[in-house]
Scaffold this motif. Structure first.
Motif, PDB file in Angstrom:
ATOM      1  N   UNK A 167     -11.850   0.332  -7.862  1.00 56.90           N
ATOM      2  CA  UNK A 167     -12.402   1.526  -7.200  1.00 56.90           C
ATOM      3  C   UNK A 167     -12.401   2.702  -8.173  1.00 56.90           C
ATOM      4  N   UNK A 169      -2.999  10.104  -2.704  1.00 59.26           N
ATOM      5  CA  UNK A 169      -3.795   8.954  -2.251  1.00 59.26           C
ATOM      6  C   UNK A 169      -2.923   7.699  -2.159  1.00 59.26           C
ATOM      7  N   UNK A 170      -3.402   6.739  -1.321  1.00 62.36           N
ATOM      8  CA  UNK A 170      -2.697   5.459  -1.203  1.00 62.36           C
ATOM      9  C   UNK A 170      -3.527   4.387  -1.867  1.00 62.36           C
ATOM     10  N   UNK A 171      -2.868   3.542  -2.612  1.00 63.12           N
ATOM     11  CA  UNK A 171      -3.530   2.382  -3.194  1.00 63.12           C
ATOM     12  C   UNK A 171      -2.527   1.234  -3.182  1.00 63.12           C
ATOM     13  N   UNK A 172      -3.037   0.017  -3.280  1.00 59.34           N
ATOM     14  CA  UNK A 172      -2.106  -1.112  -3.363  1.00 59.34           C
ATOM     15  C   UNK A 172      -1.380  -1.081  -4.701  1.00 59.34           C
ATOM     16  N   UNK A 197       0.860  -1.178   0.000  1.00 63.35           N
ATOM     17  CA  UNK A 197       0.000   0.000   0.000  1.00 63.35           C
ATOM     18  C   UNK A 197       0.900   1.232   0.000  1.00 63.35           C
ATOM     19  N   UNK A 250      -6.745  -0.068   5.821  1.00 66.33           N
ATOM     20  CA  UNK A 250      -6.620  -0.276   4.373  1.00 66.33           C
ATOM     21  C   UNK A 250      -5.623  -1.397   4.086  1.00 66.33           C
ATOM     22  N   UNK A 251      -4.576  -1.411   4.853  1.00 67.75           N
ATOM     23  CA  UNK A 251      -3.525  -2.392   4.641  1.00 67.75           C
ATOM     24  C   UNK A 251      -4.039  -3.808   4.906  1.00 67.75           C
ATOM     25  N   UNK A 270      -9.803  -4.698  -3.037  1.00 66.49           N
ATOM     26  CA  UNK A 270      -9.288  -3.463  -3.636  1.00 66.49           C
ATOM     27  C   UNK A 270      -9.413  -2.381  -2.559  1.00 66.49           C
ATOM     28  N   UNK A 271      -8.392  -1.561  -2.419  1.00 66.97           N
ATOM     29  CA  UNK A 271      -8.500  -0.494  -1.419  1.00 66.97           C
ATOM     30  C   UNK A 271      -7.943   0.819  -1.964  1.00 66.97           C
ATOM     31  N   UNK A 272      -8.417   1.900  -1.379  1.00 66.98           N
ATOM     32  CA  UNK A 272      -7.807   3.207  -1.635  1.00 66.98           C
ATOM     33  C   UNK A 272      -7.827   3.993  -0.338  1.00 66.98           C
ATOM     34  N   UNK A 273      -6.749   4.684  -0.087  1.00 64.95           N
ATOM     35  CA  UNK A 273      -6.648   5.562   1.087  1.00 64.95           C
ATOM     36  C   UNK A 273      -6.614   6.970   0.536  1.00 64.95           C
ATOM     37  N   UNK A 291     -11.497   8.659 -13.168  1.00 68.49           N
ATOM     38  CA  UNK A 291     -11.981   7.750 -12.121  1.00 68.49           C
ATOM     39  C   UNK A 291     -13.407   8.139 -11.732  1.00 68.49           C
ATOM     40  N   UNK A 301      -6.351  -4.867   2.185  1.00 64.10           N
ATOM     41  CA  UNK A 301      -5.589  -5.222   0.988  1.00 64.10           C
ATOM     42  C   UNK A 301      -5.035  -6.641   1.110  1.00 64.10           C
TER      43      UNK A 301
END
Lengths: 247, 356, 178, 227
Positions: C59, B175-178, B5, C23-24, C32-35, B263, C27
């Protein structure tokens, strides 16, 4: 017995485009000789300035990059940081280094970039046609100071070597001239020393060279040398301003 | 490799390292300073070069120098910083050196604001600096794509010996995403011996290399520009990237959108679909070269009544969309650029109004 | 299925970290995640907000006007976002700092004095972990053991405070289940 | 009557007075009359509309054009090639030095002082009364003084180059001639010649003009006005 006067390997066979009495050619030769004597030609990258010496790469036989006006020290930083094994030098005039590129030169020196800067101070903008430079003398005429430099409006000429010597980071800062044979010899030694400091990864080095521009000064070559000696040298005093050993 | 992440800004920094770029010069500016903060820790770990320059102007030339010496190099900045680098970008394009610039756009003009924006489309695709040149511009829509495009950027920059820009916005940076760092996107650096000023001793040929953009002979300069143009034409043939979303069915409207804005449009399209309204999206992933034919063809679908470009700007990409649609369908525009990103609900409302 | 959780509080309350840990964990569980940071006019005033989106598909919009759940660590946060929560969502209230309650009848209130619990565990600085654990226990969005492991990993570099945070986590879970 | 001047001729004047067009046409006319001609472009201060742009047509006529190397033709560099000093030392029948505008443009002459002082040099001031700084006698005298101070040479003769490009009328040429006559009276300097475009020559009442007339063909015209 060797030849008394031979062309350095680092100097190309091209005739220079410089005007009669211009000292760029002398300083080019000194740089080329220093490069030869230190045997670093194949590891050297020069930065050509915007200014009369923009085509220095036609005359000195090593790799070159061409900078925008004033940005040579930043380019040299970029090269030296990613290729510390290369010998990197900039060759800049007074409009380039002391006006538009003041930020870049001060910060490169302050970071102690292991580069060599050759600074040609001829008290005028040559390339663009004789406009006032930061180094133009009080009362000296220029196309943008037709009545002579008015210090009340434009301040006093900047003494770069003096200014650079105030930077706390260790470095080699010297002011030389090429107006007489003995000055040329001393200047050569200084340029060689500046490259040597880079080879030894010792420090940033800065060699200011008081030079002439007969064409834009409106003088014969002989008178230009005389004027430089009488007018420039008392203000731009020659000598070492700082050495890494001082630190 | 497992997913991690990451904030967009950090991920861009890591992506550069994974792509084999160990040289980074930058000057801090919100909203992308995390890239520099991240790389100031990471690069020393991998034996790379990190340097905070004294200004964006200087940083631009540090890139020029490093790139001219044949090394992979990147900087990141945000809109006003890119303006300052534009002088160097023009020189780098003129001297045909590869280098990667990342613009995490903020609102403008002037100081504008630190919130996300897409106001630099013109700057990136139509110049910004002086002279006839183009950047190859990649526009990610999220953190994963920011990683992939950053990695691709180095190969593209070297393929064309041209600066490449990855253009995100504050949202993508923050933003944070995997993310995953795909190994297969790493390209081997090209051999630069025939042009880079990397020192003769390392090359077979002892001919000196000059990195320059000055051509005094008018015919030579003209030819140089023709050569550059040929590169841009090649980009148009070989490196256009785009995505069509929900475009298989009989859509009534085509939404053109890129980056973060796309998005929102994607969500709006899903919500419209739930209400029985079919809208498709055309998303350029390369802003230059612009997917000219693809937007034209998508607009010409029989059921498609009109095209709308939705941007976080006052109407920039819409000019390319109009150019490509060639008047064959109406091209509308909606944009906001104060920093608040238009909501999916707002997009739905605009679409419904348009298709009646 | 998409769930959005808004974390809100004072700067320094560890809001962004709680959200990141959630979120972690999500995941790692394959979602699926978004912060998404508060990145708009709402970020002004010394308060910190962010939103975590957890979904089983790609997302879309990062613009979340109406989140599923709210974790409010201080009073202004509750008052500001109470109205925006979707019906049926959880409104988590840090009772140590918030003397009032949700004005909504269609949400699930979870009231936990997280600062007090954190002090009992050894430090008020662990309040965000208490809140995270309590919210996670109630919402069942992610596996609690996995989340606890993520917390532990987060503090890997500061081994000294791991026991404190593990204790805070357990106390949070217990408070939600009480 | 065409001008008939020999020796080393420096053409000077204020910016935009038409020095280069005058110099180039003087070179062409002199060559056509059978004289050997050399010309150099000493304009180091102005990058456009310099006599070097007429290099080819002049060379086609047999004029020797002395310039820095070909690659520097369009360089933004104030190159004074050593060939200029050679040209002064070994002049042709007519040797023309086209200087730059104003005092700044003749600064370069001072750098040639040592070769110039050994030669007999004519320094001609070109005057176009339709240029702002030379619309009256006083203005012309001021420019003259500035040129002399910087070039370290005296002005020896005058040229009227009255023109408003394509909008020039015979009246403009008469007015210019009158002004230069008054400058001549004020200074005692000779009017070497005046100029008139070949287009206007047939309309000109030449009996009103008591000096040679140099017909001007535009060598340095704008690209879209050529032929």
């Amino acid at each position: 017995m060797g030849k008394a006067f031979s062309k350095p390997e680092a100097l190309t066979d091209n005739y220079t485009h410089y005007c009669p009495g211009c000292t760029h050619g002398i300083v080019h030769r000194l740089v080329a000789e220093a490069i030869d004597e230190l045997g670093i030609r194949e590891n050297t990258v020069g930065i050509a300035p915007v200014g009369c010496a923009v085509m220095i790469y036609d005359y000195i036989n090593c790799d070159f990059q061409e900078a925008a006006h004033g940005r040579a020290p930043a380019m040299a930083t970029g090269i030296k940081r990613v290729r510390p094994d290369l010998m990197v030098f900039t060759y800049q005039g007074d409009g380039d280094l002391a006006s538009i590129g003041m930020g870049e030169i001060i910060h490169a020196a302050n970071r102690g970039e292991k580069i060599t800067v050759i600074f040609i101070n001829n008290a005028i903008y040559g390339m663009t046609g004789g406009q006032m430079a930061p180094t133009t003398m009080p009362g000296q005429r220029a196309t943008t100071a037709p009545a002579g430099r008015d210090t009340a409006q434009t301040g006093m000429p900047i003494r770069m070597a003096n200014l650079m010597s105030e930077i706390v980071t260790p470095g080699y800062v010297t002011r030389q001239a090429v107006l007489k044979p003995q000055m040329v010899n001393k200047c050569k030694k200084a340029i060689k020393k500046a490259f040597q400091y880079q080879m030894d990864n010792t420090c940033f080095s800065f060699v200011e060279v008081v030079s002439t521009c007969p064409t834009n000064w409106g003088m014969t070559p002989i008178n230009a040398l005389k004027w430089a000696e009488e007018t420039l040298l008392p203000y731009y005093e020659l000598g070492d301003y700082k050495t890494p050993e001082d630190a | 490799m497992a997913k991690v992440l990451m904030k967009g800004n950090e991920a861009i920094g890591e992506a550069a390292i994974r792509a084999g770029c160990l040289n980074y010069f930058a000057y801090p500016i919100t909203p992308q300073s995390e890239v520099a903060e991240y790389l100031s820790k990471r690069l020393p770990e991998v034996g790379g070069v990190f340097l905070q320059g004294e200004s964006e102007v200087a940083v631009g030339y540090m890139l020029f120098g490093a790139s001219g010496a044949g090394e992979r190099v990147m900087t990141t900045s945000s809109s006003p910083g890119i303006s300052l680098m534009s002088e160097a970008i023009s020189y780098i394009a003129g001297a045909e050196c590869p280098a990667v610039f990342v613009n995490i756009m903020r609102g403008g003009p002037g100081l504008g604001g630190i919130l996300p924006s897409q106001g630099d489309y013109f700057q990136a695709t139509k110049g910004g600096g002086h002279g006839d040149y183009h950047l190859l511009v990649l526009a990610p829509d999220g953190v994963q794509e920011a990683v992939e495009m950053t990695m691709q950027a180095f190969g593209l920059a070297e393929k064309y010996r041209n600066p490449v820009m990855v253009m995100g916005d504050g949202m993508i940076g923050q933003m944070m995403e995997p993310v995953e760092f795909p190994d297969d996107l790493k390209t081997e650096p090209t051999n630069k011996d025939d042009w880079a000023s990397n020192g003769m001793s390392t090359r077979k040929s002892k001919k000196k290399n000059l990195v320059k953009s000055l051509f005094l002979d008018p015919a030579e300069l003209n030819q140089h520009n023709l050569n550059l143009k040929a590169k841009y034409e090649q980009m148009k043939k070989e490196d256009v990237q785009y995505e069509l979303y929900n475009a298989d069915g009989d859509y009534q409207i085509l939404i053109a959108s890129y980056g973060t804005m796309s998005r929102v449009c994607r969500t709006a399209i899903d919500m419209l679909k739930a209400e029985g309204i079919e809208a498709a999206m055309f998303r350029p992933k390369t802003l230059f070269p612009f997917p000219e034919k693809q937007v034209h063809d998508a607009a010409l679908k029989e059921t498609c009544k009109c095209v709308i470009s939705i941007e976080m700007s006052m109407g920039q990409m819409v000019e390319d969309v109009q150019r490509c649609v060639m008047g064959k369908k109406p091209v509308e525009f909606y944009g906001e650029c104060g920093g608040e990103i238009p909501s999916p609900e707002k997009i739905m409302e605009i679409v419904k109004e348009l298709i009646g | 299925m998409q769930t959005e959780i808004k974390f809100a509080g004072f700067g320094g309350q560890g809001i962004l970290l709680s959200a990141k840990l959630l979120a972690y964990a999500a995941m790692k569980q394959g979602f699926q995640v978004a912060w998404i940071p508060s990145y708009g006019p709402e970020m002004r005033g010394g308060t910190a907000y962010c939103t975590v989106v957890i979904s089983d598909k790609l997302i879309g919009s990062p613009i979340i006007k109406s989140p599923t759940h709210l974790v409010a660590m201080n009073r202004p946060s509750l008052e500001k976002f109470d109205d925006t929560i979707k019906p049926g969502g959880i409104v988590f209230i840090n009772a140590s700092l918030i003397p009032v309650r949700s004005q909504r009848k269609d949400v699930v209130e979870l009231v936990v004095p997280v600062n007090d619990i954190a002090i009992e565990a050894g430090s008020v600085r662990a309040a965000n972990i208490v809140a995270l654990a309590a919210f996670a226990a109630k919402s069942k969005l992610v596996d609690l053991d996995l989340l606890k492991k993520c917390v532990k990993e987060e503090f890997a570099a500061k081994a000294k405070i791991i026991p404190l945070n593990m204790d805070a986590f357990d106390r949070g879970v217990a408070a939600a289940q009480a | 009557m065409l001008p008939d001047i020999s020796g080393i001729i420096i053409i000077a004047g204020n910016y935009g007075s038409g020095k280069s067009e005058t110099a180039v046409n003087l070179a062409a006319v002199s060559r056509k009359s059978g004289k050997s001609v050399k010309i150099t472009d000493l304009d180091l201060v102005n990058p456009y509309f310099r006599s070097r742009e007429a290099k080819k047509p002049l060379e086609d006529l047999g004029v020797e054009v002395v310039l820095p190397g070909r690659k520097y033709m369009h360089a933004d560099l104030p190159i004074l090639t050593p060939a200029v000093a050679d040209m002064i030392k070994n002049p042709a029948d007519v040797t023309i030095l086209d200087a730059g505008g104003d005092a700044a443009g003749v600064t370069v002459l001072a750098a040639l002082e040592d070769v110039l002082e050994k030669s007999h040099v004519k320094l001609l001031q070109v005057i176009n009364p339709l240029r702002p700084n030379t619309c009256d006698v006083q203005g012309c005298l001021k420019i003259k003084a500035q040129i002399e101070a910087t070039a370290k040479l005296p002005v020896t003769g005058l040229i009227s180059n009255a023109n408003l490009l394509d909008e020039t009328t015979p009246q403009i040429i008469y007015d210019g001639y009158n002004l230069v006559t008054r400058v001549s009276e004020a200074t005692g300097l000779n009017i070497e010649f005046i100029t008139a475009s070949t287009r206007l020559l047939p309309q000109l009442a030449t009996e009103r003009i008591f000096c040679p007339i140099l017909p001007i063909d535009r060598f340095l015209a704008l690209p879209w006005t050529r032929n």
